[in-house]
Design a protein around this motif. Structure first.
Motif, mmCIF file in Angstrom:
data_model
loop_
_atom_site.group_PDB
_atom_site.id
_atom_site.type_symbol
_atom_site.label_atom_id
_atom_site.label_comp_id
_atom_site.label_asym_id
_atom_site.label_seq_id
_atom_site.Cartn_x
_atom_site.Cartn_y
_atom_site.Cartn_z
ATOM 1 N N ARG A 105 -14.280 -4.100 12.578
ATOM 2 C CA ARG A 105 -13.266 -3.968 13.620
ATOM 3 C C ARG A 105 -11.975 -3.538 12.942
ATOM 4 N NH1 ARG A 105 -13.342 -8.881 15.987
ATOM 5 N NH2 ARG A 105 -14.838 -8.183 17.573
ATOM 6 N N PRO A 106 -11.596 -2.248 13.024
ATOM 7 C CA PRO A 106 -10.369 -1.793 12.372
ATOM 8 C C PRO A 106 -9.134 -2.444 12.981
ATOM 9 C CG PRO A 106 -11.797 0.064 12.907
ATOM 10 C CD PRO A 106 -12.351 -1.131 13.615
ATOM 11 N N GLY A 107 -8.161 -2.745 12.106
ATOM 12 C CA GLY A 107 -6.891 -3.294 12.551
ATOM 13 C C GLY A 107 -5.792 -2.253 12.503
ATOM 14 N N GLU A 108 -4.562 -2.730 12.387
ATOM 15 C CA GLU A 108 -3.423 -1.826 12.357
ATOM 16 C C GLU A 108 -3.382 -1.039 11.046
ATOM 17 O OE1 GLU A 108 0.143 -3.963 13.060
ATOM 18 O OE2 GLU A 108 -0.406 -4.530 15.121
ATOM 19 N N ARG A 109 -2.739 0.106 11.117
ATOM 20 C CA ARG A 109 -2.624 0.945 9.928
ATOM 21 C C ARG A 109 -1.784 0.247 8.848
ATOM 22 N NH1 ARG A 109 -1.441 7.443 9.518
ATOM 23 N NH2 ARG A 109 -1.136 7.502 7.254
ATOM 24 N N ILE A 110 -2.185 0.465 7.589
ATOM 25 C CA ILE A 110 -1.466 -0.090 6.444
ATOM 26 C C ILE A 110 -0.348 0.871 6.061
ATOM 27 C CG2 ILE A 110 -1.661 -0.872 4.063
ATOM 28 C CD1 ILE A 110 -4.706 -1.171 4.579
ATOM 29 N N GLU A 111 0.877 0.420 6.167
ATOM 30 C CA GLU A 111 2.004 1.296 5.828
ATOM 31 C C GLU A 111 2.181 1.406 4.319
ATOM 32 O OE1 GLU A 111 3.487 3.159 7.978
ATOM 33 O OE2 GLU A 111 2.338 2.286 9.642
ATOM 34 N N GLU A 112 2.000 0.303 3.603
ATOM 35 C CA GLU A 112 2.157 0.301 2.141
ATOM 36 C C GLU A 112 0.917 -0.331 1.513
ATOM 37 O OE1 GLU A 112 4.395 1.654 0.298
ATOM 38 O OE2 GLU A 112 5.727 2.325 1.909
ATOM 39 N N PRO A 113 -0.104 0.474 1.165
ATOM 40 C CA PRO A 113 -1.302 -0.095 0.525
ATOM 41 C C PRO A 113 -0.947 -0.806 -0.773
ATOM 42 C CG PRO A 113 -1.707 2.154 1.265
ATOM 43 C CD PRO A 113 -0.236 1.913 1.399
ATOM 44 N N THR A 114 -1.731 -1.821 -1.085
ATOM 45 C CA THR A 114 -1.550 -2.539 -2.345
ATOM 46 C C THR A 114 -2.036 -1.690 -3.518
ATOM 47 O OG1 THR A 114 -3.730 -3.559 -2.279
ATOM 48 C CG2 THR A 114 -1.948 -4.715 -1.117
ATOM 49 N N ALA A 115 -1.724 -2.134 -4.720
ATOM 50 C CA ALA A 115 -2.203 -1.431 -5.913
ATOM 51 C C ALA A 115 -3.728 -1.392 -5.936
ATOM 52 C CB ALA A 115 -1.659 -2.098 -7.167
ATOM 53 N N LEU A 116 -4.385 -2.482 -5.530
ATOM 54 C CA LEU A 116 -5.845 -2.497 -5.507
ATOM 55 C C LEU A 116 -6.379 -1.523 -4.459
ATOM 56 C CD1 LEU A 116 -8.618 -3.575 -6.287
ATOM 57 C CD2 LEU A 116 -8.259 -5.467 -4.674
ATOM 58 N N GLU A 117 -5.762 -1.466 -3.299
ATOM 59 C CA GLU A 117 -6.230 -0.549 -2.255
ATOM 60 C C GLU A 117 -6.088 0.902 -2.698
ATOM 61 O OE1 GLU A 117 -5.418 -3.598 1.466
ATOM 62 O OE2 GLU A 117 -3.826 -2.224 0.819
ATOM 63 N N HIS A 118 -5.028 1.234 -3.409
ATOM 64 C CA HIS A 118 -4.921 2.581 -3.986
ATOM 65 C C HIS A 118 -6.014 2.797 -5.035
ATOM 66 C CE1 HIS A 118 -1.441 4.065 -1.958
ATOM 67 N NE2 HIS A 118 -0.593 3.224 -2.488
ATOM 68 N N PHE A 119 -6.236 1.807 -5.900
ATOM 69 C CA PHE A 119 -7.254 1.942 -6.947
ATOM 70 C C PHE A 119 -8.623 2.246 -6.344
ATOM 71 C CE2 PHE A 119 -10.644 0.094 -9.505
ATOM 72 C CZ PHE A 119 -10.375 0.570 -10.777
ATOM 73 N N LEU A 120 -8.978 1.584 -5.245
ATOM 74 C CA LEU A 120 -10.301 1.729 -4.653
ATOM 75 C C LEU A 120 -10.476 3.016 -3.849
ATOM 76 C CD1 LEU A 120 -10.811 -1.942 -3.396
ATOM 77 C CD2 LEU A 120 -11.805 -0.883 -5.438
ATOM 78 N N THR A 121 -9.401 3.625 -3.396
ATOM 79 C CA THR A 121 -9.530 4.773 -2.487
ATOM 80 C C THR A 121 -8.946 6.069 -3.038
ATOM 81 O OG1 THR A 121 -7.465 4.177 -1.335
ATOM 82 C CG2 THR A 121 -9.526 3.276 -0.460
#
Length: 250
Positions: free
Chosen positions: A159-175
Motif C-alpha cells: 500500500r503506497p503512502g505519501e511521496r518522500i520529499e527527502e529520501p534517507t541515505a539508505l533509500e538513496h543507496f538502495l535505489t
C-alpha cells in the motif's frame, strides 16, 4: 582499486546513444540487510559487496517493464511490455563504479527472456506473472515456468503512502544505482543506465510470500524487511557494456 563513487540521486552522466530504452513502472522495492560475507561469493569476478554502514542488502524488486526498444527505435508494445521480478545484490568494482548484480530476473515474455539469456548472459527466467491494482493496493504475483526451479514463486502486496520529499541515505543507496555488473564470457561487464531522479514513496508491506530468494542461492530472510518503497516509475536509457569491470589482480 579506486574509492567507490559517491552515491548521487541523479545519474552521473547522460547516455547520448542508448543501447536500449524502456520504462520501469509501478515498482516495489523490498530489502533485507545481510552481512557482506554472506553474498561475496555470489558476485561476478572483479566486484565486491557494496555496503552502507558496514552492511549490504538483498533486494526483491517487482515492477512492470514497458515498451523496451533497441537504440532509438520506438518501444515494442507487446513483446517489450511485461511484469518482472528481480532478486538483486549490491556491488562495486575496481574502478569505483557502484551497481547491482541480478541473481534472478523473472519475466513474463519468453522471447525477451531468451534474448536476455543468450545476448547478455543475464539470469532471465520465464514466469507466469501479473501486476494488479485494487484501490490503494498494488499486487504482484509470479510463478516460474522455465528453466527452473519450476514453481518458484512470489506474492507481494503493498500500500503506497505519501511521496518522500527527502529520501534517507539508505533509500538513496538502495535505489540510486547507475549501472549493473554482470558475468560476461569469463569476465565481468558494467552496463550503465540513466533515468530521472526516482519519485519514491514509503509503502506498507501487506503480503510477502516468496521463495525466489532461496531459489537464487541466498539464505531465506529471517527478519522483517528494513525498507519497503514504491515508485510510479521512470523512463530509462541503458548504455553499452564496458569492460573490464574488475578489481585489478596480480
Amino acid at each position: 582499486m579506486h574509492k567507490p563513487a559517491p552515491i548521487t540521486p541523479d545519474a552521473p552522466g547522460a547516455i547520448a546513444f542508448p543501447l536500449l530504452t524502456q520504462q520501469w513502472l509501478d515498482l516495489c522495492f523490498v530489502h533485507w540487510a545481510v552481512p557482506p560475507d554472506a553474498v561475496a561469493g555470489l558476485l561476478p569476478p572483479g566486484t565486491v559487496p557494496d555496503t552502507h554502514d558496514g552492511v549490504t542488502y538483498v533486494g526483491l524488486v517487482a515492477f512492470r517493464m514497458h515498451r523496451v526498444g533497441w537504440l532509438r527505435l520506438p518501444g515494442v508494445p507487446y513483446l517489450g511490455s511485461f511484469p518482472e521480478t528481480n532478486v538483486r545484490l549490491y556491488s562495486v568494482d575496481g574502478h569505483g563504479r557502484r551497481g547491482v548484480v541480478f541473481r534472478s530476473m523473472d519475466a513474463a515474455r519468453l522471447i525477451p527472456v531468451a534474448m536476455g539469456r543468450a545476448g547478455f548472459r543475464l539470469p532471465y527466467l520465464w514466469s507466469r506473472m501479473s501486476v494488479r491494482r485494487a484501490g490503494d493496493t498494488v499486487m504482484y504475483t509470479s510463478s516460474r515456468r522455465w528453466p527452473g526451479p519450476r514453481g518458484a514463486y512470489s506474492r507481494i502486496a503493498v500500500r503506497p503512502g505519501e511521496r518522500i520529499e527527502e529520501p534517507t541515505a539508505l533509500e538513496h543507496f538502495l535505489t540510486a544505482r547507475w549501472g549493473m555488473h554482470n558475468a560476461f564470457f569469463g569476465g565481468s561487464a558494467y552496463l550503465p543506465n540513466h533515468h530521472p531522479r526516482w519519485p519514491l514513496h514509503r509503502a506498507e508491506l501487506l503480503t510477502c510470500e516468496e521463495n525466489l530468494i532461496t531459489a537464487a542461492g541466498l539464505p531465506a530472510p529471517d527478519e522483517e524487511p528494513v525498507s519497503v518503497l514504491y515508485s510510479p516509475g521512470v523512463p530509462v536509457r541503458l548504455g553499452r557494456p564496458s569492460r573490464p569491470a574488475g578489481i585489478p589482480t596480480p
